[in-house]
Scaffold this active site. Structure first.
Site, PDB file in Angstrom:
ATOM      1  CG  ASP A  74      -1.917   1.140   1.239  1.00  0.00           C
ATOM      2  OD1 ASP A  74      -2.222   1.664   0.143  1.00  0.00           O
ATOM      3  OD2 ASP A  74      -2.392   1.517   2.316  1.00  0.00           O
ATOM      4  CB  SER A  75       0.272   4.732  -0.928  1.00  0.00           C
ATOM      5  OG  SER A  75      -0.973   4.901  -0.264  1.00  0.00           O
ATOM      6  CB  CYS A  95      -2.936   1.021  -2.662  1.00  0.00           C
ATOM      7  SG  CYS A  95      -2.904   2.760  -3.173  1.00  0.00           S
ATOM      8  CD  GLU A 144      -2.871   8.037   7.863  1.00  0.00           C
ATOM      9  OE1 GLU A 144      -2.011   8.914   8.047  1.00  0.00           O
ATOM     10  OE2 GLU A 144      -2.741   7.097   7.040  1.00  0.00           O
ATOM     11  CB  CYS A 174     -10.752   4.531   1.361  1.00  0.00           C
ATOM     12  SG  CYS A 174      -9.198   5.086   2.109  1.00  0.00           S
ATOM     13  CG  HIS A 217      -7.100   5.234   5.770  1.00  0.00           C
ATOM     14  ND1 HIS A 217      -6.310   4.847   4.716  1.00  0.00           N
ATOM     15  CD2 HIS A 217      -6.280   5.899   6.638  1.00  0.00           C
ATOM     16  CE1 HIS A 217      -5.066   5.261   4.925  1.00  0.00           C
ATOM     17  NE2 HIS A 217      -5.022   5.890   6.076  1.00  0.00           N
TER      18      HIS A 217
END
Length: 273
Positions: free
Chosen positions: A16-17, A79, A158, A190, A192
Site C-alpha cells: 500500500d502507499s 491501495c 490517522e 478506501c 482506511h
C-alpha cells in the site's frame, strides 16, 4: 526446482502507499491464520492519490518487485489508487497471482443490492477514475452508482478521531446525499474506512448494507489460494514481516489502530536495495 508445496509455504505479499492496507492484513489474519505475510508500506512517497497515473504505475511496479525479491506466492494491491490505475499492467507484467481491492468489493456490492442503487465513497482519485463504476456496470449494467469523494476521512482516521463528534458530522455531510438517493448498499472504497464502520452504522441505522473492501479482499485471497492449491499447510500461526520506506514517529501508533495489535518485526527499507 520448487515444488507446489514449496510455493505454498511462501508468504503473501501486500503493499500500500501507507498504512491503510494494514486493514487488509487484519482481515487476512482472520481467514488465513496460518499464512505468512510480508507487508510493504510506501510511507516515504504517500499519498498515491495525488500522483499522476504514470507515477502510480511506476511505484506499483517497484513495490511488486520489492515483494518478489523477498519471496511471495501472491500479491495484494491493498491501495485503491494503485488498484484503480496500475492493476492491469501489473497483471500483464508479472506471472504470479495479483489481487486488487476493487473487484472483490464491487462484486460483493452487486450481490448485496436489492434495489440496484449502490453508493461508493473513496478518495478523490478513486472516485474520479470511475473504476468502481466500470466494474459494477460490467457485472450488472442496470445498477445505478452514486459515487462521492470523501477526502477528509483518511486524515481523521490517522489522527485517531474515529469516535469524534467532528468525524460523525463529516460523515453525515458525505453520506446524507447518498441516503437521499435511496441507496441500499454502501461500498467503503478506501482501506482506511473500516475503522469508521461503527460511526457509519450510527448514520445508516441498519438501512444500508456496508461493503468493506478489506474484508472482501481477504475473502477473495482465501478463495484464490484454495483454488490454486497455494494454501500454506503449516499448522502454526503465520508470521508477519513489515517493511516501510519511512519510519515516522507516529507510524507505530497509527499502524496499531489498523491492526488491533502491536507491530513486531518492523524494518525500514529502500526500494533501491
Amino acid at each position: 526446482m520448487k515444488t507446489a508445496t514449496d510455493y505454498s509455504r511462501l508468504a503473501i505479499g501486500v503493499f500500500d502507499s501507507g498504512l491503510g492496507g494494514l486493514s487488509v492484513v487484519k482481515e487476512l489474519r482472520k481467514v488465513l491464520p496460518h499464512e505468512d505475510i510480508i507487508y510493504f508500506g510506501d510511507t516515504a512517497r504517500l499519498p498515491y492519490g495525488s500522483k499522476s497515473p504514470e507515477t502510480i504505475r511506476r511505484f506499483s511496479k517497484e513495490n511488486t518487485k520489492f515483494l518478489l525479491d523477498r519471496g511471495v506466492k501472491a500479491i495484494i494491491v491493498a491501495c485503491h489508487s494503485a488498484s484503480s490505475v496500475a492493476l492491469p499492467e501489473l497483471e500483464r507484467e508479472f506471472s504470479l497471482p495479483i489481487i486488487g481491492v476493487l473487484y472483490p468489493a464491487a462484486s460483493a456490492a452487486v450481490k448485496k443490492t436489492r434495489n440496484r442503487k449502490i453508493g461508493v465513497i473513496g478518495t478523490t482519485l478513486t472516485i474520479e477514475t470511475g473504476t468502481y463504476e466500470k466494474i459494477i456496470k460490467s457485472l450488472d449494467p442496470k445498477i445505478e452508482i452514486i459515487a462521492k469523494p470523501a477526502p477528509l476521512l483518511v486524515p481523521l482516521v490517522e489522527e485517531g478521531w474515529v469516535k469524534s463528534p467532528v468525524t460523525l458530522q463529516v460523515l453525515k455531510i458525505y453520506l446524507e446525499p447518498l441516503l437521499k438517493e435511496k441507496i441500499d448498499t454502501l461500498l467503503l472504497g478506501c482501506t482506511h474506512y473500516p475503522l469508521l464502520k461503527p460511526a457509519i452504522r450510527k448514520i445508516i441505522k441498519g438501512r444500508v448494507n456496508l461493503i468493506d473492501a478489506s474484508l472482501e479482499t481477504a475473502a477473495a485471497t482465501q478463495k484464490l489460494l484454495s483454488e490454486e492449491k497455494l494454501l500454506n499447510p503449516q499448522k502454526c500461526p503465520g508470521r508477519i514481516k513489515f517493511y516501510f520506506s519511512d519510519l515516522s514517529p507516529q507510524l507505530y501508533l497509527v499502524a496499531q489502530r489498523f491492526l488491533g495489535f502491536e507491530l513486531k518485526d518492523v524494518n525500514r527499507a529502500s526500494l533501491s536495495e
